[in-house]
Enzyme design. Structure first.
Site, mmCIF file in Angstrom:
data_model
loop_
_atom_site.group_PDB
_atom_site.id
_atom_site.type_symbol
_atom_site.label_atom_id
_atom_site.label_comp_id
_atom_site.label_asym_id
_atom_site.label_seq_id
_atom_site.Cartn_x
_atom_site.Cartn_y
_atom_site.Cartn_z
ATOM 1 N N ASP A 17 0.826 -1.202 0.000
ATOM 2 C CA ASP A 17 0.000 0.000 0.000
ATOM 3 C C ASP A 17 0.864 1.257 0.000
ATOM 4 O O ASP A 17 1.942 1.295 0.596
ATOM 5 C CB ASP A 17 -0.890 -0.008 1.251
ATOM 6 C CG ASP A 17 -1.609 1.312 1.441
ATOM 7 O OD1 ASP A 17 -2.494 1.610 0.627
ATOM 8 O OD2 ASP A 17 -1.265 2.049 2.389
ATOM 9 N N GLU A 65 0.956 -0.437 -5.176
ATOM 10 C CA GLU A 65 -0.069 0.591 -5.331
ATOM 11 C C GLU A 65 0.678 1.907 -5.537
ATOM 12 O O GLU A 65 1.153 2.511 -4.583
ATOM 13 C CB GLU A 65 -0.975 0.656 -4.101
ATOM 14 C CG GLU A 65 -2.183 1.534 -4.328
ATOM 15 C CD GLU A 65 -2.596 2.345 -3.118
ATOM 16 O OE1 GLU A 65 -3.758 2.767 -3.075
ATOM 17 O OE2 GLU A 65 -1.774 2.582 -2.216
#
Length: 670
Positions: free
Chosen positions: A328, A382
Site C-alpha cells: 500500500d 499501489e
C-alpha cells in the site's frame, strides 16, 4: 557499471538519468551486503520475529524487545496483577535490546500482557512491537497483547500452492464488511460463505485488506498499530490460516494488502513513542508525520526499521502461507513530498533528487526477499506516479514488483462519467487510456476498487444511476436511466478487463452493482454498520436487476480464464471511428467490438479483420445480462473479401452492433 541496465535499454529516454538509476541499483546491492554481513542471506536476516517478541522455547519462554531509550522494562499482565514485579523485569543486552527468560508455568495461553517502560520521558505502558496477538477488551476498549500458545498448531492441508496468473483475476475483500448483517464479519464466516461465491465467479485470487491489527476499525486497516498481529476483531490466527487454506483448496491465491508506508500515530497501541522517543522507528522533525494521512512515516534508512519490516514480510508469507503482498501507498513512500499535489509530467519528476532513496532501497529488498522465499509469490505496488522500472526486474534496474496498479484507469472512468456527455465519449481515447503503459511492466487494471466505493466518492454504478437504484431496479421496471447504467457498467468492465497486460481487479460487491457506498461506523453516523457490509442477497434476488450484472461478471471473468495467457496475447486495434463511437480490437482469435453510441445502432457494420468464420461468444446485450437480446448470437459470421483491400489476410467482418453494446467474437480455427 559498464553495461546499460535493462530498463534503459527498453526506454532510451531514460539515458539522461542513467547515473541515478545505476546508483539506486547499486544502493540495493550495497544495503543487502551490509544487512547480511553476519548472516548467510537476506532471508536469514529477516528472522526478527523468531528472535524478538514472545517466543516459546523448549524450557519455557523468552521475550525480547528493541527499546534503546528505555532505562527499565517490565512485563506486566494478568500474571502480575498488572503490577511491576522483579520476577518479570527485563535485562538490557547490547544495541538497545532487552530480554527476559521465564519458566513454562509463569505464562499461560490466553493471558494478557503489556510492557511497562521507564525512560527519560517517564513511565508508560506499551504493546510489544513484535506482538503476534493483540486483543481489545470489550468493556474498557483497551488493547493488550495476548499470550498465544494453543494446544494444537494449525496444520495446513495444502502444503504447496502455486497461484494461477494467466491472467491474475483479483477479488479485493474486506473480511469485516463481507457479511450482510450490521456487524463485523469474521474469518470463519468469510471462509464458509464468501469464498465459495468468489470461486463460482471465477476469480483466482483474493486480496485481503485490513489484516494487520489497527485500533480504529474505520481506518479500513490502513492505520496499523501491531504489524505482526492479525486483527483479532475477525477471529483467531488459526481461523485466518484456515481461511487461507480453504482458498487454496478452491484454487484461489491469497494476497495480503500489507501496510509499510506509514503507521498509526497512537502511542498507547502503536509504535509512535514506543521507547519514549518519537523517532525510534520514524523520521525526526517535519518528516515524521504524514501531512495528509494523520500518521507516522518510517525511517527506511535505519537498519532496525529494515529488520522490522523485512521480517514482517517473511512472517506473513511463512506463518500464514499468503501467496503474495500488495504494498500500500508506494507513491507516498518513494517521494519526499509523498506525491502530494504533483502531476508527474516528465521523467525529471522521477529523478530530480526529491525521492526517498532509502524507501526505494527497502522496496527493492522486500521484493527480492519475497521472491527468495517463494519464487511463485506475487508482489503488487499501489503506485500512481508511474515511476519507470517499478515492476521491472531488479537486474534490469527495476524494483522487482510483479505488477503495478493501473491507478489512472479508475480516475479516467470517473472523469468520463462525471464530466463528458455520452455522445462525446471517444472510443479511441478510451483505448489509449487503457493501454498506455510501459511494455516491460505488468499492470493490474481495474475500473474501480475500494477507493471508489468509499463515502466521499461514488462507485461506477452509483454515478451512472444514483438514487434511482433505490426505486427502479426491479426487472419489470423499464427505467431508462437504469438501463443506461447497466449497459455502460458492463461495457466499462469488459473493455477494462479485455485490455489487461497482467491482471484484473474488482472490489467485492461492485461486480453486481452494489447499491451503497462504504461508510464504517463512526461518531458521525451513530457508530452504525449499515453501510459497512455487503448485501449479497440483492445479487440472487430474481426480482431485481443486480443478478444481470452478477451473471455478466461471471461470464466475463471466465472468458478471460478460458483463454490461456489471455493477458499476453497481442492487442491489435482493428477499427476506431469517432463519429460512430465504434471501437474494435483483436487479441489473438478474439475480436472485441464496442458501440458506445447512446443512440445509433448499426446493421452490417464493417470491421476489417483477419479473414475467417466468427461466432459471438459474449454479448453485453444478451437477455441473461439484462439486455434486449436484439442479436441472434447463434449466427455464424463469415468475412467478405474486398478487391480494394491490399492486405490479403484482411476482409470485412460485417455485424449488427446495437447502441451501448459490446460483442466478443471468436474466430474459428482454419
Amino acid at each position: 557499471m559498464n553495461e546499460e541496465l535493462g530498463i534503459i535499454r527498453h526506454d532510451k529516454q531514460l539515458r539522461p538519468y542513467a547515473d541515478t538509476i545505476n546508483r539506486r541499483y547499486a544502493n540495493t546491492l550495497k544495503k543487502e551486503m551490509e544487512l547480511t554481513e553476519e548472516k548467510s542471506s537476506l532471508s536469514e536476516f529477516a528472522n526478527g520475529h523468531m528472535y524478538f517478541g514472545l517466543n516459546r522455547v523448549w524450557d519455557g519462554w523468552v521475550f525480547r524487545e528493541w527499546a534503546p531509550a528505555a532505562s527499565r522494562i517490565y512485563l506486566i499482565g494478568d500474571f502480575s496483577g498488572w503490577q511491576e514485579q522483579e520476577t518479570f523485569r527485563l535485562y538490557r543486552l547490547e544495541n538497545g535490546i532487552w530480554e527476559i527468560w521465564l519458566e513454562p508455568n509463569q505464562l499461560a495461553h490466553g493471558q494478557h500482557y503489556k510492557l511497562s517502560i521507564h525512560s527519560d520521558s517517564g513511565k508508560f505502558e506499551r504493546i510489544p512491537a513484535w506482538a503476534t496477538r493483540v486483543v481489545q477488551d470489550n468493556t474498557s476498549k483497551i488493547f493488550s497483547a495476548q499470550v498465544w500458545d494453543p494446544q494444537y498448531e494449525y496444520e495446513f492441508r495444502v502444503k504447496h500452492f502455486k497461484p494461477h496468473t494467466s491472467p491474475l483475476l483479483i477479488y479485493e475483500c474486506h473480511v469485516g464488511m463481507a457479511t450482510e448483517e450490521e456487524r463485523v464479519g469474521v474469518y470463519n464466516e468469510f471462509r464458509e460463505k464468501a469464498l465459495p461465491r468468489i470461486a463460482s465467479l471465477g476469480y483466482n485470487a483474493i486480496q485481503l485488506m485490513a489484516v494487520q491489527e489497527h485500533p480504529y476499525y474505520g481506518s479500513f486497516g490502513y492505520h496499523v498499530s501491531s504489524f505482526f498481529a492479525p486483527s483479532s476483531r475477525f477471529g483467531t490466527p488459526e481461523e485466518l490460516k484456515q481461511l487461507v487454506d480453504a482458498a487454496h483448496e478452491l484454487g484461489i491465491a491469497v494476497i495480503m494488502d500489507i501496510v509499510h508506508s506509514h503507521a498509526v500515530k497512537n502511542a498507547v497501541e502503536g509504535l509512535g513513542c514506543f521507547d519514549g522517543t518519537p523517532f525510534q522507528y520514524f523520521h525526526q522533525g517535519p518528516r515524521r508525520e504524514h501531512p495528509a494521512w494523520d500518521s507516522l512515516c518510517f525511517d527506511y534508512g535505519k537498519p532496525e526499521v529494515l529488520h522490522y519490516l523485512l521480517s514482517n514480510c517473511k512472517y506473513w508469507l511463512e506463518e500464514f502461507k499468503f501467496d503474495g503482498l500488495r504494498f500500500d501507498g508506494v507513491t507516498s513512500m518513494i517521494y519526499l513530498n509523498h506525491g502530494l499535489n504533483q502531476t508527474f509530467t516528465s521523467y525529471n519528476d522521477y529523478y530530480n533528487g526529491k525521492q526517498d532513496e532509502d524507501a526505494i532501497t527497502y522496496l527493492a529488498l522486500a521484493n527480492k526477499l519475497v521472491h527468495l522465499l517463494n519464487p511463485n509469490a506475487i508482489t503488487i505496488a499501489e503506485e500512481m506516479s508511474g515511476m519507470p522500472g517499478l515492476a521491472a526486474k531488479q537486474e534490469d534496474g527495476g524494483l522487482g514488483f510483479d505488477y503495478r496498479m493501473a491507478m489512472g484507469i479508475p480516475d479516467y472512468w470517473i472523469r468520463l462519467i462525471k464530466d463528458i456527455k455520452d455522445e462525446e465519449w471517444k472510443p479511441g481515447d478510451i483505448y489509449w487510456q487503457l493501454t498506455n503503459r510501459r511494455k516491460e511492466e505488468k499492470t493490474i487494471s481495474y475500473a474501480e476498487s475500494h477507493d471508489q466505493a468509499l463515502v466521499g466518492d461514488k462507485t461506477i454504478i452509483f454515478r451512472l444511476i444514483d438514487e434511482r437504484m433505490y426505486w427502479h431496479m426491479r426487472i419489470d421496471d423499464a427505467d431508462l436511466t437504469v438501463n443506461r447504467g447497466i449497459a455502460l457498467h458492463k461495457m466499462i468492465r469488459l473493455i477494462t478487463a479485455a485490455t489487461i497486460n497482467g491482471g484484473y481487479l474488482n472490489f467485492m460487491g461492485n461486480e453486481f452493482g452494489h447499491p451503497e457506498w462504504i461508510d464504517f461506523p463512526r461518531q458521525g453516523n451513530g457508530w452504525s454498520y449499515k453501510y459497512a457490509r455487503r448485501q449479497w442477497s440483492l445479487a440472487s434476488d430474481p426480482s431485481l436487476k443486480y443478478q444481470y450484472l452478477d451473471r455478466f461478471d461471471k461470464a466475463m471473468v471466465n472468458l478471460l480464464k478460458t483463454e490461456k495467457n489471455f493477458h499476453l496475447k497481442p492487442l491489435t486495434k482493428l477499427w476506431d471511428k469517432e463519429d460512430d463511437q465504434i471501437l474494435a480490437f483483436a487479441r489473438n482469435d478474439l475480436i472485441f467490438i464496442f458501440n458506445f453510441s447512446p443512440q445509433k445502432s448499426f446493421a452490417d457494420y464493417g470491421i476489417l479483420a483477419p479473414k475467417g468464420k466468427y461466432t459471438a461468444i459474449l454479448n453485453t446485450d444478451a437477455k441473461e445480462f439484462g439486455g434486449f437480446a436484439i442479436n441472434d448470437d447463434s449466427i455464424e459470421h463469415f468475412t467478405q473479401p474486398d478487391a480494394l483491400i491490399k492486405n490479403g489476410n484482411k476482409e470485412w467482418l460485417k455485424v449488427y452492433i446495437p447502441s451501448r453494446t459490446a460483442i466478443v467474437f471468436r474466430k474459428a480455427p482454419e
